[in-house]
Design a protein around this motif. Sequence first.
Motif, short mmCIF file in Angstrom:
data_model
loop_
_atom_site.label_atom_id
_atom_site.label_comp_id
_atom_site.label_asym_id
_atom_site.label_seq_id
_atom_site.Cartn_x
_atom_site.Cartn_y
_atom_site.Cartn_z
N TYR A 102 7.43 -19.46 6.48
CA TYR A 102 8.26 -18.44 6.91
C TYR A 102 8.35 -17.38 8.52
N GLY A 103 9.01 -16.26 8.77
CA GLY A 103 8.70 -15.83 10.04
C GLY A 103 7.59 -15.60 10.75
N GLY A 104 6.22 -15.41 9.70
CA GLY A 104 5.50 -15.08 9.94
C GLY A 104 4.99 -13.71 10.59
N GLY A 105 5.81 -12.91 10.01
CA GLY A 105 5.09 -11.23 9.93
C GLY A 105 4.17 -10.92 9.64
N ALA A 106 3.42 -10.01 9.72
CA ALA A 106 3.05 -9.38 8.45
C ALA A 106 3.73 -7.62 7.79
N VAL A 107 4.86 -7.70 8.36
CA VAL A 107 4.82 -6.69 7.47
C VAL A 107 6.43 -7.54 5.95
N GLY A 108 6.21 -5.71 5.33
CA GLY A 108 8.06 -5.65 5.10
C GLY A 108 7.36 -6.69 3.89
N MET A 109 8.87 -6.96 3.47
CA MET A 109 9.04 -8.71 2.25
C MET A 109 7.82 -9.69 2.32
N MET A 110 8.74 -10.04 4.32
CA MET A 110 7.96 -11.47 4.69
C MET A 110 5.81 -10.88 4.36
N GLY A 111 5.71 -9.86 4.96
CA GLY A 111 4.15 -10.09 4.59
C GLY A 111 3.67 -9.75 3.42
N VAL A 112 4.91 -8.76 2.25
CA VAL A 112 4.40 -9.37 0.95
C VAL A 112 4.33 -10.70 0.41
N THR A 113 5.54 -11.23 0.45
CA THR A 113 4.78 -12.51 0.13
C THR A 113 4.52 -13.67 0.57
N ALA A 114 3.94 -13.90 1.43
CA ALA A 114 3.10 -13.99 2.46
C ALA A 114 1.38 -14.11 1.81
N SER A 116 12.11 -7.69 7.47
CA SER A 116 11.23 -6.91 7.92
C SER A 116 10.23 -5.69 7.02
N SER A 117 11.26 -5.19 5.99
CA SER A 117 10.70 -4.28 4.75
C SER A 117 10.55 -4.26 4.29
N THR A 118 10.48 -3.26 3.36
CA THR A 118 10.24 -3.83 2.18
C THR A 118 11.32 -3.20 1.13
N GLY A 119 12.21 -2.18 1.46
CA GLY A 119 13.89 -1.34 1.26
C GLY A 119 13.09 -0.31 0.17
N ARG A 120 13.93 0.08 -0.47
CA ARG A 120 13.90 1.68 -1.00
C ARG A 120 12.83 0.64 -2.59
N SER A 121 13.39 -0.05 -3.29
CA SER A 121 13.29 -0.29 -4.23
C SER A 121 11.83 -0.52 -4.50
N ASP A 122 10.71 -0.37 -5.64
CA ASP A 122 9.66 -1.71 -6.02
C ASP A 122 9.76 -2.45 -6.21
N ILE A 123 11.10 -2.39 -6.58
CA ILE A 123 11.54 -4.23 -7.67
C ILE A 123 11.19 -4.93 -6.70
N TYR A 124 11.84 -4.99 -4.74
CA TYR A 124 11.56 -5.69 -3.95
C TYR A 124 10.36 -6.11 -3.70
N GLU A 125 9.08 -5.65 -4.15
CA GLU A 125 7.83 -5.69 -3.65
C GLU A 125 7.56 -6.59 -4.77
N GLN A 126 7.69 -6.39 -5.83
CA GLN A 126 7.47 -6.94 -6.89
C GLN A 126 7.84 -7.83 -6.83
N GLU A 127 9.43 -8.41 -6.39
CA GLU A 127 9.44 -9.62 -6.60
C GLU A 127 9.08 -10.59 -5.94
N SER A 128 8.38 -9.58 -4.72
CA SER A 128 7.90 -10.73 -3.36
C SER A 128 6.79 -10.83 -3.67
N THR A 129 6.33 -10.41 -4.12
CA THR A 129 4.55 -11.01 -4.84
C THR A 129 4.53 -11.58 -6.02
#
Length: 190
Positions: A38-50, A10-23
């Motif tokens: 998925y869990g339905g959240g709008a934030v973090g890796m959940m929101g990025v992937t959605a 529910s957060s994106t972590g410290r590395s930009d790579i996590y967000e890039q890979e979620s996308t």
Amino acid sequence: MRRIAVYCGSSTGRSDIYEQESTKLGKALAERGIELIYGGGAVGMMGVTANASLSAGGKVTGIMPRMLQEREIAHPMLTDLIVVDSMHERKSRMADMADGFLILPGGAGTMEEFFEVFTWAQLGIHKKPIGILNADNYYEPLLTMFDHMIREGFLHESYLSMLTIGRDSGRLIDMMEQYDPPTMQRYVND
């Protein structure tokens, strides 16, 4: 596979790579016509992937306990939002709806969800593929722990064949679609 349950932070972590890979994952699911569960959240890796899946024309279903929806963290643009009464019901619905499970970087909740579906696979409760996206080598310590469990006699080596591990989301999905569950055997002292 028509639907993949994604477990992630529910957060994106410290590395930009996590967000890039979620996308990349969200887009890859949409491009293959695979619904994201998925869990339905709008934030973090959940929101990025959605968001990535929705932007690419994908279908996205969120499953969220009422207590979290009331805190207004539900994603407002989902194809479908299923509101349930508890975290247990959320996990059960996600598992029932999914044809496979994909784990992205995340924290304790992500680990708990992963270990539950991994344990269920070992017990023969399901025969669905489980993928681990090892973005930026995030899961290397976990893979080392699996080796330690095997050496110490707490995990049978054959159970690792129930996991599909990769660094590229598109290739990982392809490998998951080719998953052939191992024949269940009885192991003493597992």
